[in-house]
Design a protein around this motif. Structure first.
Motif, PDB file in Angstrom:
ATOM      1  N   PHE A   1     -53.271  44.128  -0.313  1.00 42.27           N
ATOM      2  CA  PHE A   1     -54.139  43.275  -1.036  1.00 42.27           C
ATOM      3  C   PHE A   1     -54.908  42.089  -0.137  1.00 42.27           C
ATOM      4  O   PHE A   1     -56.347  42.301  -0.041  1.00 42.27           O
ATOM      5  CB  PHE A   1     -53.986  42.791  -2.558  1.00 42.27           C
ATOM      6  CG  PHE A   1     -54.935  42.028  -3.256  1.00 42.27           C
ATOM      7  CD1 PHE A   1     -55.599  42.799  -4.120  1.00 42.27           C
ATOM      8  CD2 PHE A   1     -55.296  40.425  -2.989  1.00 42.27           C
ATOM      9  CE1 PHE A   1     -56.816  42.191  -4.663  1.00 42.27           C
ATOM     10  CE2 PHE A   1     -56.151  40.205  -3.714  1.00 42.27           C
ATOM     11  CZ  PHE A   1     -56.982  40.731  -4.581  1.00 42.27           C
TER      12      PHE A   1
ATOM     13  N   GLN B   1     -58.786  41.527   1.836  1.00 41.49           N
ATOM     14  CA  GLN B   1     -59.536  40.565   1.846  1.00 41.49           C
ATOM     15  C   GLN B   1     -59.862  39.723   3.255  1.00 41.49           C
ATOM     16  O   GLN B   1     -61.052  39.449   3.199  1.00 41.49           O
ATOM     17  CB  GLN B   1     -58.921  39.275   0.874  1.00 41.49           C
ATOM     18  CG  GLN B   1     -58.309  39.829  -0.564  1.00 41.49           C
ATOM     19  CD  GLN B   1     -59.236  40.680  -1.359  1.00 41.49           C
ATOM     20  OE1 GLN B   1     -60.312  40.276  -1.468  1.00 41.49           O
ATOM     21  NE2 GLN B   1     -58.681  41.688  -1.895  1.00 41.49           N
TER      22      GLN B   1
ATOM     23  N   ALA C   1     -54.600  36.141  -6.731  1.00 39.92           N
ATOM     24  CA  ALA C   1     -55.597  36.958  -5.808  1.00 39.92           C
ATOM     25  C   ALA C   1     -56.614  35.807  -4.945  1.00 39.92           C
ATOM     26  O   ALA C   1     -56.880  35.977  -3.917  1.00 39.92           O
ATOM     27  CB  ALA C   1     -56.575  37.663  -6.705  1.00 39.92           C
ATOM     28  N   ARG C   2     -56.788  34.641  -5.724  1.00 37.15           N
ATOM     29  CA  ARG C   2     -57.681  33.487  -5.023  1.00 37.15           C
ATOM     30  C   ARG C   2     -56.728  33.170  -3.841  1.00 37.15           C
ATOM     31  O   ARG C   2     -57.215  32.848  -2.694  1.00 37.15           O
ATOM     32  CB  ARG C   2     -57.737  32.317  -5.997  1.00 37.15           C
ATOM     33  CG  ARG C   2     -59.139  32.506  -6.794  1.00 37.15           C
ATOM     34  CD  ARG C   2     -59.173  31.784  -7.885  1.00 37.15           C
ATOM     35  NE  ARG C   2     -59.321  30.186  -7.194  1.00 37.15           N
ATOM     36  CZ  ARG C   2     -58.818  29.409  -7.707  1.00 37.15           C
ATOM     37  NH1 ARG C   2     -58.349  29.253  -9.026  1.00 37.15           N
ATOM     38  NH2 ARG C   2     -59.056  28.147  -7.234  1.00 37.15           N
TER      39      ARG C   2
ATOM     40  N   ALA D   1     -59.155  36.365  -2.200  1.00 42.29           N
ATOM     41  CA  ALA D   1     -60.279  37.166  -2.894  1.00 42.29           C
ATOM     42  C   ALA D   1     -61.232  36.121  -3.618  1.00 42.29           C
ATOM     43  O   ALA D   1     -60.769  35.067  -3.995  1.00 42.29           O
ATOM     44  CB  ALA D   1     -59.591  37.865  -4.082  1.00 42.29           C
ATOM     45  N   ARG D   2     -62.582  36.544  -3.262  1.00 43.14           N
ATOM     46  CA  ARG D   2     -63.667  35.477  -3.655  1.00 43.14           C
ATOM     47  C   ARG D   2     -64.750  36.465  -4.251  1.00 43.14           C
ATOM     48  O   ARG D   2     -64.881  37.613  -3.916  1.00 43.14           O
ATOM     49  CB  ARG D   2     -64.059  34.723  -2.357  1.00 43.14           C
ATOM     50  CG  ARG D   2     -63.726  33.164  -2.290  1.00 43.14           C
ATOM     51  CD  ARG D   2     -64.028  32.659  -1.260  1.00 43.14           C
ATOM     52  NE  ARG D   2     -63.418  33.146   0.065  1.00 43.14           N
ATOM     53  CZ  ARG D   2     -62.160  32.587   0.343  1.00 43.14           C
ATOM     54  NH1 ARG D   2     -61.620  31.855  -0.215  1.00 43.14           N
ATOM     55  NH2 ARG D   2     -61.493  33.263   1.470  1.00 43.14           N
TER      56      ARG D   2
ATOM     57  N   ALA E   1     -65.666  40.494  -4.410  1.00 40.68           N
ATOM     58  CA  ALA E   1     -64.212  41.135  -4.299  1.00 40.68           C
ATOM     59  C   ALA E   1     -63.256  40.636  -5.410  1.00 40.68           C
ATOM     60  O   ALA E   1     -62.420  41.605  -6.068  1.00 40.68           O
ATOM     61  CB  ALA E   1     -63.395  40.694  -3.101  1.00 40.68           C
ATOM     62  N   LEU E   2     -63.463  39.434  -5.959  1.00 39.94           N
ATOM     63  CA  LEU E   2     -62.457  39.014  -7.107  1.00 39.94           C
ATOM     64  C   LEU E   2     -62.919  39.773  -8.344  1.00 39.94           C
ATOM     65  O   LEU E   2     -62.037  40.062  -9.048  1.00 39.94           O
ATOM     66  CB  LEU E   2     -62.780  37.330  -7.262  1.00 39.94           C
ATOM     67  CG  LEU E   2     -61.880  36.719  -8.123  1.00 39.94           C
ATOM     68  CD1 LEU E   2     -60.491  36.708  -7.745  1.00 39.94           C
ATOM     69  CD2 LEU E   2     -62.149  35.241  -8.465  1.00 39.94           C
TER      70      LEU E   2
ATOM     71  N   GLN F   1     -62.069  43.952  -7.745  1.00 36.16           N
ATOM     72  CA  GLN F   1     -60.698  44.180  -7.332  1.00 36.16           C
ATOM     73  C   GLN F   1     -59.667  43.843  -8.310  1.00 36.16           C
ATOM     74  O   GLN F   1     -58.373  43.832  -8.266  1.00 36.16           O
ATOM     75  CB  GLN F   1     -60.288  43.899  -5.840  1.00 36.16           C
ATOM     76  CG  GLN F   1     -61.174  44.531  -4.773  1.00 36.16           C
ATOM     77  CD  GLN F   1     -60.980  44.182  -3.444  1.00 36.16           C
ATOM     78  OE1 GLN F   1     -59.616  43.837  -3.076  1.00 36.16           O
ATOM     79  NE2 GLN F   1     -61.933  44.315  -2.548  1.00 36.16           N
TER      80      GLN F   1
END
Lengths: 283, 267
Positions: free
Chosen positions: A123, A127, B167-168, B172-173, B176-177, B180
Motif C-alpha cells: 500500500f 502511494q 493510510a494518511r 495516501a492523499r 488515492a485516499l 483506495q
C-alpha cells in the motif's frame, strides 16, 4: 545522510544484501510539546509540555499507565495530530503533517480488510509510485523478514493477532521509514507471541538501525526493548523519570538483571501513579 | 454408541435436503390448489386462469418475441436510471459522509426525500418532461438515488478512523485516499445501499410503466387488463418476479458473498 537518499538507495538496490534497506534512523527533537483537547465538558489536558531528544537509531520506550498521553505524543510525532504548543523536529525538518519517514503502528494493526497481505504491504509503496514489479519484490522481502512467506494471498481475518502485527511491521518497513512509532503494538497479544515478536523486532531494529519509539504500559517489555525507558505520569502526562538500560542484547525476559531493573522502574511508576493498579499486568 | 452414530449421520444430509424438499412440496401444493380453484368455476376463466393457462401465456409471449422486447425496454431503462443513480449517489454519499456542513444540510434533505415513495415523482416528471423516456428514467433515478447515497454515507461515516490514519501516514492523499481507502472501507455498507436502491428502482420502474403507452413490462400488464386477459397479466407478473429474483441472486448475491468472505464477516 538525509532520508531522501535512504529511500532512493533502497529502490535502486532492492535486491542487494543491504536487504533490510536502510542507513538507519534519524534523530528527533521534541521541544515543549503539549496537547489540550477541547471537549464538550471543557478542555482536557492530555499532555504536559514534553522535552525529549532521541538519537538517530535509538530505541526509546515510553512507559506509563493507559491514557497518560503517550499515544498522543506518538500521533503528534507522526504528524497525525497537531500539538497545542511546542514543535517536533525530525532530523533537520520541522514536522508538519504526516510523512513516510515516520510511520505509526497501532495496537489493532490497522491492516486493511479489503486487501490481501501482499497488497497491504504494497500500500505505502503504491502511494510512493513504486512500479508494480518492484513493489512485489519488496513485499516479498519484508514478508520473509517477518517470517510470513506463503501468506501473500491471505486476508486479514484469516491471520492471528501476532501475524497481523507482523504484517503491519512489514507494511511499515516496506516504505523504509527512518522512525518507527509503535503504539502498544503487542498489547493485545498473548505472552508467548509477544516474546517472539520482541525478539523479531529487536533483530529487525539491530539490522536496520531505525529510530524506534515504543509505547507500552508493560514494564518488562519496556526494559527488554529500550535503550532508554521514559516513565510517564498519569494524565496529564509528563516524563517523571528516565532510565538508561545498559543490558546486553539480545535480552531475555528471564535475565536477572532485567528483572531487577524492571522492579526498580515499577517502583517509580507506582509512585507516579499513586496506587498498585499496574501490578496485575506486570506481575 | 452405534445408535448415537446412526442418529447423527443422516441428520447432516437431511438438514441440507429438507428445506428444498419442503419448498418443492409447498409449491406443488400451491400449484394444485390454484388449479383446483380455477377448475371449480367460482370465477370465470378470463378473471382467474389456472396455472396452465398462465404457463401457455408465458410461452406464447416469449414465442412471439413480445416479452423479450418488453424485457429489453424495461431493463435498459433500469440500467440507465440505476447507472446514473449509482454515479451521482456515490459522489453525493462521499461528500455528505466527509463534510459536516453538507451532512447537516443536504443530508437532512435526502433523508426527507427518502421517505417519499418515488412514484410520487411521476406526476411532476410528466408535467416537466412529458410522457417520455426521460420522465420514466427520472422516476427510476429518484427511486434508487437516495438509498445509494445514504448507504455510501453510512459506510463512510462508520469507517474505522484508524484506517484513515494508517493510510494518511503511509502517504495516501486526495483521490488515492478516496479510491483506495474510503470507498473500499465503506464497501459492505455501500452494497446494502446498492441493493436497496435496486429494489426501489425496479418497483418505481414497474409503477411508472403502467401509465406509458410504449411496449414495456409494465405496459404489458396494462394491456392485459385492457384486453380482459388475466392470464397475460399473471404471466407478466411471473416474468417480473423471475427477473427480480434473478438480479438478486445472480448479481447482488455473488458481490455480497465475495465481500463478506474477504472481510471475514461470515462467522
Amino acid at each position: 545522510m538525509s532520508h531522501q537518499v535512504t529511500l532512493s538507495e533502497t529502490r535502486n538496490e532492492s535486491g542487494s544484501d543491504r536487504g533490510t534497506g536502510s542507513f538507519g534512523g534519524i534523530s528527533l527533537q521534541i521541544e515543549n510539546v503539549s496537547k489540550v483537547f477541547a471537549g464538550r465538558a471543557g478542555n482536557v489536558e492530555a499532555l504536559r509540555p514534553v522535552n525529549l531528544n532521541v538519537e538517530a537509531g535509538e530505541f526509546v520506550t515510553l512507559l506509563g499507565p493507559s491514557g497518560c498521553g503517550k499515544s498522543t505524543l506518538l500521533s503528534i510525532i507522526a504528524g497525525l495530530e497537531t500539538a497545542t504548543t511546542g514543535s517536533v523536529m525530525a532530523d533537520t525538518r520541522k514536522v508538519q503533517g504526516p510523512g513516510t519517514d515516520r510511520v505509526l503502528l497501532f495496537q489493532e494493526a490497522a491492516l486493511f480488510p479489503w486487501l490481501d497481505v501482499q497488497h497491504n504491504i504494497e500500500f505505502g509503496l503504491r502511494q510512493l509510485g513504486t512500479p508494480a514489479g518492484e513493489r512485489r519484490a519488496l513485499a516479498r522481502r519484508f514478508l520473509e523478514m517477518v517470517h510470513l512467506q506463503g501468506f501473500e494471498r491471505s486476508y486479514v481475518h484469516q491471520l492471528s493477532g501476532g501475524m497481523r502485527q507482523r504484517v503491519a511491521i512489514a507494511r511499515a518497513l516496506a516504505i523504509n521509514p527512518a522512525v518507527l512509532l509503535m503504539d502498544e503494538p503487542f498489547g493485545a497479544l498473548d505472552a508467548l507471541t509477544r516474546d517472539r515478536l520482541h525478539a523479531e523486532l529487536e533483530s529487525i531494529w539491530s539490522s536496520t538501525r531505525k529510530t524506534v519509539l515504543f509505547v507500552t504500559h508493560n514494564v518488562r517489555e519496556a526494559v527488554a526493548l529500550g535503550d532508554r525507558v521514559l516513565v510517564f505520569s498519569p494524565r496529564p502526562g509528563r516524563i517523571v523519570r528516565e532510565f538508561r538500560i545498559n543490558l546486553p542484547r539480545p535480552r531475555s525476559l528471564e535475565d536477572h538483571s532485567l528483572v531487577d531493573e524492571s522492579a526498580e522502574i515499577l517502583t517509580v511508576l507506582r509512585d507516579a501513579i499513586g496506587n498498585d493498579e499496574l501490578e496485575a499486568e506486570n506481575g | 454408541m452405534a445408535k448415537a452414530i446412526d442418529i447423527f449421520t443422516p441428520r447432516v444430509s437431511r438438514a441440507s435436503l429438507t428445506p428444498w424438499l419442503r419448498r418443492i412440496l409447498f409449491y406443488a401444493a400451491l400449484f394444485i390448489l390454484w388449479q383446483v380453484i380455477a377448475l371449480s368455476g367460482i370465477w370465470p376463466d378470463y378473471l382467474f386462469p389456472g396455472p396452465f393457462a398462465v404457463l401457455s401465456a408465458i410461452i406464447a409471449g416469449f414465442g412471439s418475441g413480445l416479452y423479450l422486447q418488453a424485457i429489453g425496454v424495461s431493463l435498459s431503462r433500469l440500467a440507465i436510471g440505476y447507472g446514473i443513480s449509482l454515479v451521482v449517489g456515490l459522489v453525493l454519499g462521499l461528500l455528505i459522509g466527509r463534510n459536516r456542513i453538507l451532512e447537516e444540510t443536504v443530508g437532512s434533505l435526502i433523508l426527507g426525500l427518502q421517505a417519499l415513495p418515488s412514484v410520487c415523482w411521476l406526476p411532476l416528471a410528466i408535467l416537466w418532461l412529458g410522457l417520455s423516456e426521460q420522465a420514466i428514467i427520472f422516476v427510476v433515478i429518484m427511486g434508487a438515488l437516495f438509498s445509494i447515497t445514504l448507504g455510501v454515507d453510512a459506510g463512510v461515516k462508520n469507517t474505522n478512523p484508524i484506517y484513515l490514519k494508517a493510510a494518511r501516514n503511509m502517504g495516501a492523499r486526495n483521490v488515492a485516499l478516496y479510491a483506495q481507502v474510503i470507498l473500499p472501507a465503506a464497501l459492505p455498507a455501500i452494497i446494502n445501499g446498492l441493493k436497496q436502491g435496486w429494489t426501489f428502482a425496479w418497483r418505481s420502474l414497474m409503477a411508472g410503466e403502467l401509465i406509458f403507452f410504449t411496449l414495456s413490462l409494465g405496459n404489458l400488464l396494462q394491456t392485459g387488463r385492457d384486453l380482459n386477459d388475466a392470464s397475460q397479466v399473471m404471466s407478466v407478473m411471473v416474468v417480473i418476479i423471475i427477473i427480480g429474483v434473478a438480479i438478486d441472486v445472480l448479481i447482488f448475491g455473488p458481490i455480497e458473498r465475495s465481500v463478506r468472505e474477504r472481510w471475514g464477516l461470515n462467522r
